[in-house]
Design a protein around this motif. Structure first.
Motif: not given
Length: 434
Positions: A313-330
């Motif tokens: 999923a991250q790769t999609v955003l990286e290819r689109l050069a869209l900044p993101y963060r990943v959170v682990e759900r509590c």
RNA sequence: GGAGAGGUGGCCGAGUCGGCCGAAGGCAGCCGCCUGCUAAGCGGUUACCCGGGCCAAAACCUGGGUCCAGGGUUCGAAUCCCUGCCUCUCCGCCA
């Protein structure tokens, strides 16, 4: 669905593990009732089976006697009574079994020990960040303003022809939507090892039950009206439903695992109870497109598969050069079926926040048990339940939001991410239509 | 829409007048033997679910259930009857 053996062996441990996930008292109570009913059912079961054993023995004797040309009227009369009794007991057992199953299905999955404590999404733990939010020399506008200024996002007409929370996208923006989906599917099938599937967008009530959508989320589903009421079809809220139901009741061989499936479908959600939340634009609509990822794996590999799915999923955003963060759900935000999960949140300059664009979860054997998906281990041996996982890869509607907000320019135009070049037929910028 | 056929184990497939059928045979799998390797061959073995015993667990022993699903007939149903779902063939119709 949890394994009832877990409850039989150590119900207190289960109760403790579930304490933070839902209503602790209700869970405790459900467990108590399940165990009580289970004990009772097994008592009745034994009694019934003894009677059946007797009947089987007797019937065989009768059969032998008949073949000798003899008769056995007393025995037959007695067995008639036994049979009637058995019939009644069987009905009782069936009822008890159904009740126990029903209660078991109300118990959420056990969180994996590595899942952080917490009550709501506010307690989720950021695990990584990628990209730097762009500095704007002007105040970045929210996507609905950008889209409407372009003349390509039309919420008003959509509301007129359907109702609120629907959208019409014009010309190049519509094409952008298609391009994004195409791009995502190509990425996942060519580089990430997924197989693309085209699936029903309406499914039976049974499928909704088996995938945990019913009965809990009846309120959030659209359903169709049919002449035959027993066959009501529901519009899928996500392609996870048909994808994870695909192998329901099947026995897979370990060599064919993990199965990695992806499907592009519209998703339909009532969004009941979200009035006033994200009302503008297409961030939260009744109908949106999504490329879904589903994996069926062995429980032993589930966590590795979860990590790689998030990465996909991250790769999609990286290819689109869209900044993101990943959170682990509590634990509190984990959801009913998940044992562990991550959300990928994309940066939205118009909102000045990171917002969820993908949610990836491992359901472990909980999902396989509920869907009755098993596999035969490679070395032989008893069949085991598969682990199931799912994630968005990504929600197309929200990706459009992210593109509109991150790629907007002071003059009202929006650049097209480079990665979409091959899919946009030479369009590299959205410019206001007149 | 009309007419007919059928749904059996991981897969294919046999099941006669209801009892000796959880189910022949084959494929595939597993174990062993044989063979320079491979292929072939030989012998054995393998359905699933739920109880109980034993027990840490498995193995094992034992009982029950399962031949699409749900009802029914019967002392007894894969086998007979009804309903539903699904598949296939033919005809018609539409794309």
């Amino acid at each position: 669905m949890l394994d009832i053996n877990l409850l039989r062996e150590d119900s207190q441990a289960v109760a403790r593990a579930l304490a933070d996930k839902g209503d602790a008292k209700a869970v405790q109570e459900t467990i108590g009732i399940v165990l009580m009913m289970d004990g009772k059912r097994r008592q009745v079961l034994q009694h019934t089976e003894n009677l059946k054993a007797e009947r089987n023995r007797s019937s065989e004797e009768i059969g032998k006697a008949k073949r000798r040309g003899e008769d056995a009227p007393e025995q037959m009369t007695r067995m008639r009574e036994v049979s009637d009794h058995v019939k009644q007991l069987d009905a009782d057992l069936k009822e008890m079994g159904a009740q126990i199953l029903h209660l078991l299905q109300e118990l959420p999955n056990l969180p994996h020990p590595s899942v952080p404590a917490g009550k709501s999404d506010a307690d989720n733990v950021e695990v990584r960040r990628w990209g730097t939010p762009r500095e704007f020399p002007f105040a970045p506008r929210p996507h609905e303003e950008v889209g409407e200024a372009l003349g390509m996002l039309d919420m008003e007409r959509a509301a007129r022809i359907a109702k609120s929370r629907f959208a019409v996208m014009w010309g190049p923006l519509s094409r952008l939507s298609r391009a994004l989906a195409q791009f995502m599917l190509d990425l996942h099938t060519r580089e990430h090892g997924y197989t693309e599937l085209w699936v029903p967008q309406m499914v039976s009530a049974e499928t909704m039950l088996r995938t945990g959508q019913l009965p809990k989320f009846e309120d959030s589903l659209f359903k169709t009206v049919e002449a035959d009421e027993g066959r009501t079809l529901y519009l899928i809220p996500t392609a996870e439903v048909p994808l994870s139901a695909l192998h329901a009741g099947e026995m897979l061989t370990e060599a064919t695992l993990p199965r990695r499936y992806t499907a592009f479908t519209p998703c339909y959600r009532r969004e009941a109870g979200t009035y006033g939340k994200d009302m503008k634009g297409i961030f939260r609509n009744h109908q949106f497109d999504k490329v879904e990822l589903v994996k069926i794996a062995t429980p032993a590999t589930a966590f590795d598969e979860l990590e790689s799915m998030v990465q996909n999923a991250q790769t999609v955003l990286e290819r689109l050069a869209l900044p993101y963060r990943v959170v682990e759900r509590c634990i509190g935000d984990l959801g009913f079926s998940a044992e562990k999960g991550y959300d990928v949140e994309v940066w939205l300059p118009g909102q000045g926040k990171y917002r969820e664009i993908s949610s990836c979860s491992s359901y472990g054997a909980f999902g396989g048990r509920r869907g009755d998906i098993r596999y035969r281990p490679a070395g032989g041996g008893r069949p085991e339940f598969c682990a199931t996982l799912n994630g968005s890869g990504l929600a197309v509607g929200r990706t459009i939001v992210a593109v509109l907000e991150n790629y907007q320019e002071a003059d009202g135009t929006v650049r097209i991410p480079e990665a979409l070049g091959p899919y946009m037929a030479g369009i590299d910028r959205l410019t206001p239509r007149r």
